[in-house]
Design a protein around this motif. Structure first.
Motif, mmCIF file in Angstrom:
data_model
loop_
_atom_site.group_PDB
_atom_site.id
_atom_site.type_symbol
_atom_site.label_atom_id
_atom_site.label_comp_id
_atom_site.label_asym_id
_atom_site.label_seq_id
_atom_site.Cartn_x
_atom_site.Cartn_y
_atom_site.Cartn_z
ATOM 1 N N MET A 92 33.403 46.961 53.396
ATOM 2 C CA MET A 92 34.927 46.103 52.327
ATOM 3 C C MET A 92 34.248 45.837 51.012
ATOM 4 O O MET A 92 33.023 45.388 50.680
ATOM 5 C CB MET A 92 34.011 44.331 53.393
ATOM 6 N N PRO A 93 35.321 45.377 50.024
ATOM 7 C CA PRO A 93 35.007 45.598 48.503
ATOM 8 C C PRO A 93 34.493 44.399 48.174
ATOM 9 O O PRO A 93 34.496 43.229 48.687
ATOM 10 C CB PRO A 93 35.864 46.321 47.671
ATOM 11 N N VAL A 94 33.718 44.080 46.569
ATOM 12 C CA VAL A 94 33.159 42.957 46.276
ATOM 13 C C VAL A 94 34.412 41.687 45.901
ATOM 14 O O VAL A 94 34.554 41.168 45.847
ATOM 15 C CB VAL A 94 32.303 43.307 45.160
ATOM 16 N N ALA A 95 34.748 42.813 44.966
ATOM 17 C CA ALA A 95 36.144 42.145 44.380
ATOM 18 C C ALA A 95 37.893 42.657 44.219
ATOM 19 O O ALA A 95 37.686 44.282 45.026
ATOM 20 C CB ALA A 95 35.683 41.482 43.032
ATOM 21 N N ARG A 96 38.966 42.533 43.931
ATOM 22 C CA ARG A 96 40.347 42.665 43.868
ATOM 23 C C ARG A 96 39.663 43.539 42.020
ATOM 24 O O ARG A 96 40.331 42.348 42.108
ATOM 25 C CB ARG A 96 40.899 42.616 44.638
ATOM 26 N N LEU A 97 40.390 44.678 42.055
ATOM 27 C CA LEU A 97 40.779 45.013 40.266
ATOM 28 C C LEU A 97 42.715 43.548 40.462
ATOM 29 O O LEU A 97 43.045 44.075 40.847
ATOM 30 C CB LEU A 97 41.558 46.381 40.488
ATOM 31 N N ARG A 98 41.675 43.406 38.782
ATOM 32 C CA ARG A 98 42.927 42.303 38.502
ATOM 33 C C ARG A 98 43.285 42.504 37.268
ATOM 34 O O ARG A 98 44.869 42.575 37.465
ATOM 35 C CB ARG A 98 42.362 40.802 37.557
ATOM 36 N N ASN A 99 43.109 43.328 36.769
ATOM 37 C CA ASN A 99 43.398 43.728 34.852
ATOM 38 C C ASN A 99 42.827 44.719 34.130
ATOM 39 O O ASN A 99 41.629 45.285 35.123
ATOM 40 C CB ASN A 99 44.046 42.743 33.558
ATOM 41 N N VAL A 100 43.273 45.630 34.069
ATOM 42 C CA VAL A 100 43.122 46.474 33.196
ATOM 43 C C VAL A 100 43.409 46.189 31.365
ATOM 44 O O VAL A 100 44.738 45.503 30.787
ATOM 45 C CB VAL A 100 43.896 48.252 32.780
ATOM 46 N N VAL A 101 42.553 45.577 30.567
ATOM 47 C CA VAL A 101 42.741 44.120 29.752
ATOM 48 C C VAL A 101 42.091 45.937 28.330
ATOM 49 O O VAL A 101 41.076 46.680 28.394
ATOM 50 C CB VAL A 101 41.738 44.001 29.418
ATOM 51 N N LEU A 102 43.167 46.188 27.385
ATOM 52 C CA LEU A 102 43.436 46.751 26.438
ATOM 53 C C LEU A 102 43.033 46.017 25.109
ATOM 54 O O LEU A 102 43.883 44.750 24.848
ATOM 55 C CB LEU A 102 44.719 47.481 26.089
ATOM 56 N N ASP A 103 42.321 46.092 23.868
ATOM 57 C CA ASP A 103 41.689 45.415 23.064
ATOM 58 C C ASP A 103 42.540 45.950 22.000
ATOM 59 O O ASP A 103 42.979 46.827 21.678
ATOM 60 C CB ASP A 103 40.658 45.356 22.197
ATOM 61 N N CYS A 104 43.699 45.228 21.125
ATOM 62 C CA CYS A 104 43.764 45.630 20.270
ATOM 63 C C CYS A 104 44.547 44.713 19.115
ATOM 64 O O CYS A 104 44.299 43.399 19.074
ATOM 65 C CB CYS A 104 45.235 45.835 20.881
ATOM 66 N N PRO A 105 44.794 45.225 17.979
ATOM 67 C CA PRO A 105 45.399 44.029 16.440
ATOM 68 C C PRO A 105 46.003 43.351 17.328
ATOM 69 O O PRO A 105 46.503 42.009 16.895
ATOM 70 C CB PRO A 105 45.635 44.743 15.762
ATOM 71 N N ASP A 106 47.531 43.713 18.132
ATOM 72 C CA ASP A 106 49.127 43.226 18.649
ATOM 73 C C ASP A 106 49.095 42.669 19.477
ATOM 74 O O ASP A 106 49.186 43.814 20.030
ATOM 75 C CB ASP A 106 49.787 43.275 17.274
ATOM 76 N N PRO A 107 48.723 41.944 20.605
ATOM 77 C CA PRO A 107 49.272 42.348 21.477
ATOM 78 C C PRO A 107 50.467 42.585 22.517
ATOM 79 O O PRO A 107 50.595 43.304 22.655
ATOM 80 C CB PRO A 107 48.583 41.029 22.200
ATOM 81 N N LEU A 108 51.242 40.910 21.528
ATOM 82 C CA LEU A 108 52.787 41.874 22.023
ATOM 83 C C LEU A 108 53.170 42.991 21.786
ATOM 84 O O LEU A 108 53.778 43.694 22.383
ATOM 85 C CB LEU A 108 53.995 40.727 21.704
ATOM 86 N N GLU A 109 52.717 43.915 20.746
ATOM 87 C CA GLU A 109 53.350 45.068 20.099
ATOM 88 C C GLU A 109 53.547 46.241 21.048
ATOM 89 O O GLU A 109 53.735 47.047 21.407
ATOM 90 C CB GLU A 109 53.559 44.979 18.689
ATOM 91 N N LEU A 110 51.536 46.095 21.909
ATOM 92 C CA LEU A 110 51.295 46.981 22.269
ATOM 93 C C LEU A 110 52.003 46.873 23.331
ATOM 94 O O LEU A 110 52.538 48.191 24.463
ATOM 95 C CB LEU A 110 50.028 47.095 22.811
ATOM 96 N N ALA A 111 51.859 45.675 24.217
ATOM 97 C CA ALA A 111 52.281 46.186 25.766
ATOM 98 C C ALA A 111 53.899 46.150 25.179
ATOM 99 O O ALA A 111 54.583 46.778 26.236
ATOM 100 C CB ALA A 111 52.129 44.414 25.705
#
Length: 129
Positions: free
Chosen positions: A1-20
């Motif tokens: 049984m896994p310890v936890a479920r993957l929720r997000n892959v997070v990317l750091d960036c200067p402008d989150p909305l633009e990169l999304a």
């Protein structure tokens, strides 16, 4: 049984909305801006990508491992033929990506690009046969 479920892959960036928006155009989905520093993208049949504001981000230098190693990258299935990959390449370049590595791509079955914030990602030719 896994310890936890993957929720997000997070990317750091200067402008989150633009990169999304860039990744929504590449992989699908609609960016949801939770606040100006955090944007979530639910990629259809894929992981939940999140984009976090990092004003001082220094992107990695491909392929140098001695300076800001890539740390991670995203792979996208761009089709089973080089014509499909060529068409996908044309589209990501028009969206603001830039080529990092196309050397020997026929042997490697992938091409490496940088997104508008400098993170590496690949367009892969996948043999579905």
């Amino acid at each position: 049984m896994p310890v936890a479920r993957l929720r997000n892959v997070v990317l750091d960036c200067p402008d989150p909305l633009e990169l999304a928006r860039f990744y929504a155009a590449v992989g699908g989905g609609t960016p949801q801006e939770e606040d100006p520093d955090w944007v979530v993208l639910h990629v259809p049949d894929g992981p939940r990508l999140t984009f976090q504001r990092a004003p001082g981000l220094t992107p990695p230098e491909w392929p140098r491992a001695d300076r800001n190693a890539q740390q991670f990258h995203l792979d996208f299935d761009a089709g089973s033929t080089w014509e499909e990959v060529d068409a996908a390449e044309e589209r990501v370049l028009a969206l603001g990506a830039r080529v990092l590595d196309r050397e020997d791509f026929e042997k490697k079955d992938f091409r490496v690009y940088a997104d508008p914030a400098g993170h590496p990602f690949c367009l892969c030719r996948i043999d579905h046969g």
